[in-house]
Write a protein that holds these residues in place. Structure first.
Motif, mmCIF file in Angstrom:
data_model
loop_
_atom_site.group_PDB
_atom_site.id
_atom_site.type_symbol
_atom_site.label_atom_id
_atom_site.label_comp_id
_atom_site.label_asym_id
_atom_site.label_seq_id
_atom_site.Cartn_x
_atom_site.Cartn_y
_atom_site.Cartn_z
ATOM 1 N N SER A 120 44.107 23.093 15.880
ATOM 2 C CA SER A 120 43.699 21.731 14.442
ATOM 3 C C SER A 120 41.716 21.518 14.824
ATOM 4 O O SER A 120 41.231 21.329 13.957
ATOM 5 N N LEU A 121 41.839 22.569 16.108
ATOM 6 C CA LEU A 121 40.196 21.866 16.884
ATOM 7 C C LEU A 121 39.331 23.180 16.358
ATOM 8 O O LEU A 121 38.170 23.370 17.217
ATOM 9 N N GLY A 122 40.343 24.612 16.084
ATOM 10 C CA GLY A 122 39.901 25.933 16.205
ATOM 11 C C GLY A 122 39.052 26.212 17.441
ATOM 12 O O GLY A 122 38.226 26.774 17.437
ATOM 13 N N GLN A 123 39.921 25.837 18.508
ATOM 14 C CA GLN A 123 40.286 26.217 19.562
ATOM 15 C C GLN A 123 40.207 28.101 20.487
ATOM 16 O O GLN A 123 41.815 27.751 20.455
ATOM 17 N N ASN A 124 39.425 28.021 19.487
ATOM 18 C CA ASN A 124 40.056 29.895 20.785
ATOM 19 C C ASN A 124 38.983 29.967 21.671
ATOM 20 O O ASN A 124 37.476 30.443 21.006
ATOM 21 N N PHE A 125 39.367 30.546 22.459
ATOM 22 C CA PHE A 125 37.624 30.455 23.827
ATOM 23 C C PHE A 125 37.417 32.024 24.282
ATOM 24 O O PHE A 125 38.449 32.722 24.257
ATOM 25 N N VAL A 135 27.320 24.039 19.536
ATOM 26 C CA VAL A 135 28.363 23.376 18.790
ATOM 27 C C VAL A 135 29.620 24.020 19.436
ATOM 28 O O VAL A 135 29.962 25.300 19.565
ATOM 29 N N GLY A 136 30.220 22.964 20.107
ATOM 30 C CA GLY A 136 31.653 23.045 20.825
ATOM 31 C C GLY A 136 31.315 24.656 21.728
ATOM 32 O O GLY A 136 32.000 25.223 21.778
ATOM 33 N N PRO A 137 31.062 23.304 22.458
ATOM 34 C CA PRO A 137 31.069 24.284 24.625
ATOM 35 C C PRO A 137 32.436 24.831 25.087
ATOM 36 O O PRO A 137 32.691 25.309 25.137
ATOM 37 N N ALA A 181 25.118 20.337 24.244
ATOM 38 C CA ALA A 181 26.075 20.985 24.030
ATOM 39 C C ALA A 181 26.769 19.425 23.028
ATOM 40 O O ALA A 181 27.379 18.340 24.059
ATOM 41 N N ILE A 182 27.638 20.214 22.343
ATOM 42 C CA ILE A 182 27.907 19.212 21.267
ATOM 43 C C ILE A 182 29.605 19.169 21.025
ATOM 44 O O ILE A 182 29.943 20.155 20.353
ATOM 45 N N GLU A 183 30.516 18.656 21.733
ATOM 46 C CA GLU A 183 31.723 18.817 21.895
ATOM 47 C C GLU A 183 32.481 17.766 21.422
ATOM 48 O O GLU A 183 32.703 16.327 21.427
ATOM 49 N N ARG A 184 33.769 17.572 20.625
ATOM 50 C CA ARG A 184 34.424 17.031 20.023
ATOM 51 C C ARG A 184 35.343 16.503 21.382
ATOM 52 O O ARG A 184 36.156 15.556 21.336
ATOM 53 N N ASP A 185 36.151 17.072 21.647
ATOM 54 C CA ASP A 185 37.657 17.388 22.153
ATOM 55 C C ASP A 185 37.531 16.874 23.881
ATOM 56 O O ASP A 185 36.845 17.203 24.736
ATOM 57 N N ARG A 207 38.599 16.477 26.362
ATOM 58 C CA ARG A 207 39.331 16.981 27.424
ATOM 59 C C ARG A 207 38.687 17.986 28.115
ATOM 60 O O ARG A 207 38.906 18.247 29.390
ATOM 61 N N PHE A 208 37.294 18.452 28.025
ATOM 62 C CA PHE A 208 36.377 18.888 28.367
ATOM 63 C C PHE A 208 35.323 19.001 29.055
ATOM 64 O O PHE A 208 34.745 18.982 29.467
ATOM 65 N N ARG A 209 35.456 16.854 29.221
ATOM 66 C CA ARG A 209 34.626 16.618 29.666
ATOM 67 C C ARG A 209 34.574 16.586 31.123
ATOM 68 O O ARG A 209 33.042 17.673 31.689
ATOM 69 N N GLU A 260 29.467 14.125 23.176
ATOM 70 C CA GLU A 260 30.574 14.099 23.046
ATOM 71 C C GLU A 260 30.901 13.372 20.888
ATOM 72 O O GLU A 260 30.499 12.031 21.206
ATOM 73 N N ALA A 261 30.634 14.192 20.020
ATOM 74 C CA ALA A 261 30.184 13.759 19.193
ATOM 75 C C ALA A 261 31.155 14.973 18.136
ATOM 76 O O ALA A 261 31.377 16.566 18.036
ATOM 77 N N ASP A 262 31.567 14.511 16.948
ATOM 78 C CA ASP A 262 31.768 15.620 16.247
ATOM 79 C C ASP A 262 30.318 16.248 15.141
ATOM 80 O O ASP A 262 29.308 15.888 14.943
ATOM 81 N N ALA A 263 30.340 17.204 15.043
ATOM 82 C CA ALA A 263 28.999 18.411 14.858
ATOM 83 C C ALA A 263 28.983 17.630 14.141
ATOM 84 O O ALA A 263 27.327 17.723 13.524
ATOM 85 N N LEU A 264 29.396 17.236 12.773
ATOM 86 C CA LEU A 264 30.094 17.482 11.969
ATOM 87 C C LEU A 264 28.530 16.344 10.891
ATOM 88 O O LEU A 264 28.636 15.545 10.129
#
Ligand code: SAM
Length: 292
Positions: free
Chosen positions: A31-36, A61-63, A82-86, A88-90, A108-112
């Motif tokens: 759901s968060l477009g996570q492909n690493f 965006v999205g580290p 680095a702006i990350e919404r999730d 869990r990566f903190r 920690e924010a929504d880049a939008l």
């Protein structure tokens, strides 16, 4: 880190990404477009495509677990935001920040919702493996900012099809509103493709690294809001002739087209950027004189 880890560190002195993911029990969220990206050669190649990095604020965006972040730092970036919404990566991102003191700030924010212009002003570059679900919206937003923009380059990974739309010329299927807005203000270069197998988990589609450099002056004069309106109307019905598709502008269409020097039977996909700019200027004149 334990003594046992020392022999299996990555070249940057941190644990390899796969080990980091396993250690922190992280999994990808679709759901968060996570492909690493775990391939160091690839992340290094992306970081180098944005060179020089030193002396710029690098907005990522999205580290995620930090593969590209680590490559940016190893390649000389000294001010990464680095702006990350999730959330869990903190912890993982905090480990990277500790390893490179003073060089990585994680927001920690929504880049939008987060505006990089709210940071202290500095020459900035965007480098990101963008989540597919928000990539197009973010690039469109960065293009539709005041000009010259706050960024001096965008080096981003996008779905190949979206990257091709950014770089497309008239007459090509992928030519559309995004191509006009991008090409009007920026030099767009498709750098290289990245196959699905390079990611964990693999996405359905091929990705492309694209780089945008702002033009000192837009290709032709036009107010952004009006260019945005005319391209939305024309490409909203891209298979129709302009004399039909532009009716939604709420102005008599034939005089507009005559003033812009465009053939009313053309379709949007045949009109070049200068043509859309002429149309935007004609619309500006018409609304000024008709009050609409
Ligand atoms: N940079 C990492 C890499 O290359 O391996 C991860 C890239 S992954 C394609 C996209 C990342 O963007 C994920 O970490 C995801 O959580 C994050 N993300 C998704 N939507 C976001 C949003 N609206 N704002 C900030 N980050 C977002």
């Amino acid at each position: 880190m334990t003594g046992d880890d020392a022999g299996r560190l990555a070249p940057d002195g941190l644990l390899p990404l796969r080990a980091v993911i396993a250690q922190h029990g992280l999994s990808a969220r679709k759901s968060l477009g996570q492909n690493f990206l775990f391939d160091l050669n690839l992340t290094r190649r992306i970081a180098r495509a944005a060179a020089p990095l030193t002396g710029f604020r690098i907005i990522e965006v999205g580290p995620g677990p930090g593969g590209l972040t680590r490559a940016l730092l190893a390649e000389g970036a000294d001010d990464v935001v680095a702006i990350e919404r999730d959330e869990r990566f903190r912890p993982v991102l905090a480990e990277i920040a500790n390893h490179w003191p003073g060089k990585l700030q994680v927001i920690e924010a929504d880049a939008l919702e987060f505006d990089p212009q709210s940071l202290s002003p500095r020459p900035a570059k965007v480098v990101a493996n963008l989540p597919y679900n928000v990539g197009t919206a973010l690039v469109a937003r960065w293009l539709e900012t005041a000009w010259p923009p706050w960024w001096s380059s965008l080096t981003v990974m996008l779905q190949k099809e979206v990257a091709e739309r950014l770089a497309a010329s008239p007459g090509i299927d992928s030519y559309g509103r995004l191509s006009v807005l991008a090409g009007w203000r920026a030099q767009v270069d498709l750098l290289f493709d990245v196959p699905p197998q390079a990611f964990v988990p693999p996405p359905q589609v091929t990705s492309t690294i694209v780089r945008l450099i702002p033009r000192p002056h837009p290709l032709a004069e036009a107010p952004l809001a009006l260019l945005s309106r005319v391209t939305a109307a024309a490409f909203g019905q891209r298979r129709k002739m302009l004399r039909q598709s532009l009716k939604s502008l709420g102005q008599p269409v034939e005089p507009l087209l005559a003033k812009a020097g465009l053939d009313p039977t053309l379709r949007a996909e045949r009109v070049d950027i200068a043509g859309f700019c002429a149309l935007a200027r004609a619309l500006g004149d018409a609304t000024a004189s008709h009050g609409g």
